[in-house]
Write a protein that holds these residues in place. Structure first.
Motif, PDB file in Angstrom:
ATOM      1  N   MET A   1      35.523  39.922  40.295  1.00  0.00           N
ATOM      2  CA  MET A   1      36.370  41.037  40.687  1.00  0.00           C
ATOM      3  C   MET A   1      37.729  40.554  41.174  1.00  0.00           C
ATOM      4  O   MET A   1      38.769  41.142  40.874  1.00  0.00           O
ATOM      5  CB  MET A   1      35.690  41.854  41.787  1.00  0.00           C
ATOM      6  CG  MET A   1      34.442  42.596  41.326  1.00  0.00           C
ATOM      7  SD  MET A   1      34.778  43.669  39.904  1.00  0.00           S
ATOM      8  CE  MET A   1      34.010  42.736  38.589  1.00  0.00           C
ATOM      9  N   ARG A   2      37.732  39.461  41.912  1.00  0.00           N
ATOM     10  CA  ARG A   2      39.007  38.913  42.388  1.00  0.00           C
ATOM     11  C   ARG A   2      39.857  38.420  41.220  1.00  0.00           C
ATOM     12  O   ARG A   2      41.086  38.555  41.241  1.00  0.00           O
ATOM     13  CB  ARG A   2      38.751  37.774  43.371  1.00  0.00           C
ATOM     14  CG  ARG A   2      38.178  38.245  44.710  1.00  0.00           C
ATOM     15  CD  ARG A   2      37.888  37.080  45.624  1.00  0.00           C
ATOM     16  NE  ARG A   2      37.352  37.527  46.902  1.00  0.00           N
ATOM     17  CZ  ARG A   2      36.907  36.709  47.840  1.00  0.00           C
ATOM     18  NH1 ARG A   2      36.927  35.406  47.640  1.00  0.00           N
ATOM     19  NH2 ARG A   2      36.429  37.192  48.981  1.00  0.00           N
TER      20      ARG A   2
ATOM     21  N   GLU B   1      41.339  41.486  39.604  1.00  0.00           N
ATOM     22  CA  GLU B   1      42.399  42.010  40.461  1.00  0.00           C
ATOM     23  C   GLU B   1      43.642  41.129  40.415  1.00  0.00           C
ATOM     24  O   GLU B   1      44.766  41.604  40.591  1.00  0.00           O
ATOM     25  CB  GLU B   1      41.893  42.134  41.901  1.00  0.00           C
ATOM     26  CG  GLU B   1      40.848  43.227  42.076  1.00  0.00           C
ATOM     27  CD  GLU B   1      40.120  43.133  43.408  1.00  0.00           C
ATOM     28  OE1 GLU B   1      40.400  42.189  44.172  1.00  0.00           O
ATOM     29  OE2 GLU B   1      39.289  44.015  43.687  1.00  0.00           O
TER      30      GLU B   1
ATOM     31  N   SER C   1      40.236  50.811  39.731  1.00  0.00           N
ATOM     32  CA  SER C   1      40.500  50.431  41.122  1.00  0.00           C
ATOM     33  C   SER C   1      41.726  51.161  41.666  1.00  0.00           C
ATOM     34  O   SER C   1      41.851  51.360  42.878  1.00  0.00           O
ATOM     35  CB  SER C   1      40.713  48.918  41.227  1.00  0.00           C
ATOM     36  OG  SER C   1      39.545  48.218  40.846  1.00  0.00           O
ATOM     37  N   ARG C   2      42.606  51.558  40.780  1.00  0.00           N
ATOM     38  CA  ARG C   2      43.807  52.269  41.202  1.00  0.00           C
ATOM     39  C   ARG C   2      43.566  53.767  41.389  1.00  0.00           C
ATOM     40  O   ARG C   2      44.015  54.365  42.365  1.00  0.00           O
ATOM     41  CB  ARG C   2      44.925  52.053  40.181  1.00  0.00           C
ATOM     42  CG  ARG C   2      46.227  52.755  40.551  1.00  0.00           C
ATOM     43  CD  ARG C   2      47.363  52.327  39.657  1.00  0.00           C
ATOM     44  NE  ARG C   2      48.567  53.081  39.938  1.00  0.00           N
ATOM     45  CZ  ARG C   2      49.422  52.806  40.923  1.00  0.00           C
ATOM     46  NH1 ARG C   2      49.175  51.787  41.729  1.00  0.00           N
ATOM     47  NH2 ARG C   2      50.508  53.533  41.101  1.00  0.00           N
TER      48      ARG C   2
ATOM     49  N   GLN D   1      41.156  47.242  36.640  1.00  0.00           N
ATOM     50  CA  GLN D   1      42.365  47.513  37.414  1.00  0.00           C
ATOM     51  C   GLN D   1      42.669  49.010  37.457  1.00  0.00           C
ATOM     52  O   GLN D   1      43.050  49.546  38.499  1.00  0.00           O
ATOM     53  CB  GLN D   1      43.563  46.762  36.812  1.00  0.00           C
ATOM     54  CG  GLN D   1      43.407  45.251  36.832  1.00  0.00           C
ATOM     55  CD  GLN D   1      42.877  44.705  35.521  1.00  0.00           C
ATOM     56  OE1 GLN D   1      42.039  45.322  34.861  1.00  0.00           O
ATOM     57  NE2 GLN D   1      43.366  43.524  35.143  1.00  0.00           N
TER      58      GLN D   1
ATOM     59  N   ARG E   1      32.741  46.954  45.398  1.00  0.00           N
ATOM     60  CA  ARG E   1      34.149  46.819  45.781  1.00  0.00           C
ATOM     61  C   ARG E   1      34.850  48.169  45.770  1.00  0.00           C
ATOM     62  O   ARG E   1      35.663  48.469  46.640  1.00  0.00           O
ATOM     63  CB  ARG E   1      34.864  45.834  44.856  1.00  0.00           C
ATOM     64  CG  ARG E   1      34.477  44.387  45.112  1.00  0.00           C
ATOM     65  CD  ARG E   1      35.298  43.427  44.296  1.00  0.00           C
ATOM     66  NE  ARG E   1      36.678  43.329  44.746  1.00  0.00           N
ATOM     67  CZ  ARG E   1      37.081  42.578  45.766  1.00  0.00           C
ATOM     68  NH1 ARG E   1      36.209  41.871  46.461  1.00  0.00           N
ATOM     69  NH2 ARG E   1      38.363  42.521  46.085  1.00  0.00           N
TER      70      ARG E   1
ATOM     71  N   SER F   1      52.079  49.486  40.054  1.00  0.00           N
ATOM     72  CA  SER F   1      51.280  49.030  41.187  1.00  0.00           C
ATOM     73  C   SER F   1      51.713  49.621  42.514  1.00  0.00           C
ATOM     74  O   SER F   1      51.201  49.253  43.554  1.00  0.00           O
ATOM     75  CB  SER F   1      51.356  47.501  41.270  1.00  0.00           C
ATOM     76  OG  SER F   1      52.699  47.074  41.390  1.00  0.00           O
TER      77      SER F   1
END
Length: 358
Positions: A97-98, A101, A173-174, A170, A203, A143
């Motif tokens: 996941m990192r 990201e 996650s946004r 991504q 997450r 972003s």
């Protein structure tokens, strides 16, 4: 994207055997040219400056500087589309996941079989995903901070659905943190290998107003809950359960080369929810989800697709556009609001119909 030359690939992995297998497999694809291999971050950095690759394949577990730290370093200064290919990802979803990201556009897990046996068996898929990565934007667009939406209580019987692939980690996650806790239930297919969707859900759960879970067979679709299809082994569809909808996970052949398939989920929504659903197709390579989105639109549901400017890979949304499956093509940040408005409009319509009958 039209190209007049082969896609230049740099392989970064501390295993000489893996480098050899990847170089042979990727080099056999007419779209690709392996311009270099590196066993560590220092060598990789030098070759990136000299060779200017279009795509980097990156192991996360390397000596001296680990792959995640290296990824972050070059994404901050000279970003290159990156496909993570690492055995570490099977053991540590948090690292995966990192990496996503940090800007990796795709993730492939090394097979549990020996490299000499397992990796060649999936090279066709590896080649396709490396080729797709060449057209990806190496940094995620848009972003800046986006304000959460306001939405009234969830519309009874309404359901939201989202499909995504490359770049979807991504994207989700946004936008998922924008949905308020009163949002109707959301069901999602995000193309990911086995073992990655649970840590991804965890997450998201930490940053979202809604509760986010990896779906389990039999889960009810409930307001305030996001259910993400488990990666790799089974399809996810919805079935009728009393007055509501329930998740069904089942084994089956890949659809559009994908399992779970967005088309399978969307087709079940078209059959069951009809006018009481909104579906969005986000960034990703291939065509999965386009046909299912068209079924939803024909059944009276609301349908949206992400635009090219905000997509990491403009494949799935483009297919939806070309089919006429999406009633609107939208920037990523606009999609949650449009889905919310669809549910709100349906609720208002029901109230008006009920009032007219009194």
């Amino acid at each position: 994207m039209m190209r007049d030359r082969r896609i230049r690939v740099l392989i970064v992995d501390d295993s000489a055997m893996v480098r050899k297998v990847l170089a042979m497999g990727l080099g056999s694809d007419k779209r690709l040219e392996v311009v270099g291999t590196a066993s560590n971050a220092g060598s990789a950095r030098q070759q990136m400056e000299e060779l200017r690759p279009d795509v980097v394949t990156l192991d996360l577990e390397m000596p001296h500087m680990d792959g995640l730290t290296f990824l972050r370093s070059y994404m901050a200064t000279s970003p290159v589309p990156t496909v993570v290919i690492s055995s570490l990802t099977r053991e540590s979803g948090e690292v995966v996941m990192r990496a996503m990201e940090a800007g990796a556009v795709d993730i492939i897990s090394k097979p549990s079989l020996g490299v000499g046996e397992g990796l060649p068996a999936i090279m066709s898929d590896v080649c396709a995903r490396v080729a797709a990565a060449a057209s990806a934007r190496p940094t995620f667009p848009g972003s800046g901070a986006v304000a959460p939406m306001r939405q009234p209580d969830a519309s009874e019987g309404w359901v939201h659905a989202i499909g995504a692939s490359t770049g979807g980690v991504q994207a989700l996650s946004r936008i998922l943190p924008l949905f308020p806790p009163t949002t109707p239930g959301i069901v999602i297919v995000q193309h990911m290998p086995v073992g990655f969707t649970a840590p991804f859900a965890n997450r998201l759960d930490a940053i979202c107003q809604m509760r986010v879970c990896e779906a389990v067979d039999g889960d009810l679709v409930l307001p305030g809950v996001v259910l993400i299809a488990p990666g790799g082994l089974r399809h996810m569809e919805l079935v009728r359960s009393g007055g509501g909808l329930r998740v069904r996970l089942f084994h089956g052949d890949p659809v559009c080369y994908s399992r779970p398939s967005v088309d399978v989920l969307f087709a079940s929504l078209a059959r069951l929810a009809g006018r009481s659903c909104a579906a969005s197709l986000l960034t990703g390579m291939g065509r999965d989800g386009a046909a299912g989105l068209l079924e939803i639109r024909r059944a009276g549901g609301r349908t949206f697709a992400q635009d090219e400017a905000t997509s990491v890979v403009y494949g799935m949304p483009l297919a939806a556009r070309d089919l006429g499956a999406a009633e609107q093509i939208l920037p990523l940040d606009d999609i949650p609001g449009r889905m919310a408005l669809a549910a709100t409009a349906e609720r208002s319509s029901r109230r008006m119909a009920a009032a007219a009958q009194q």
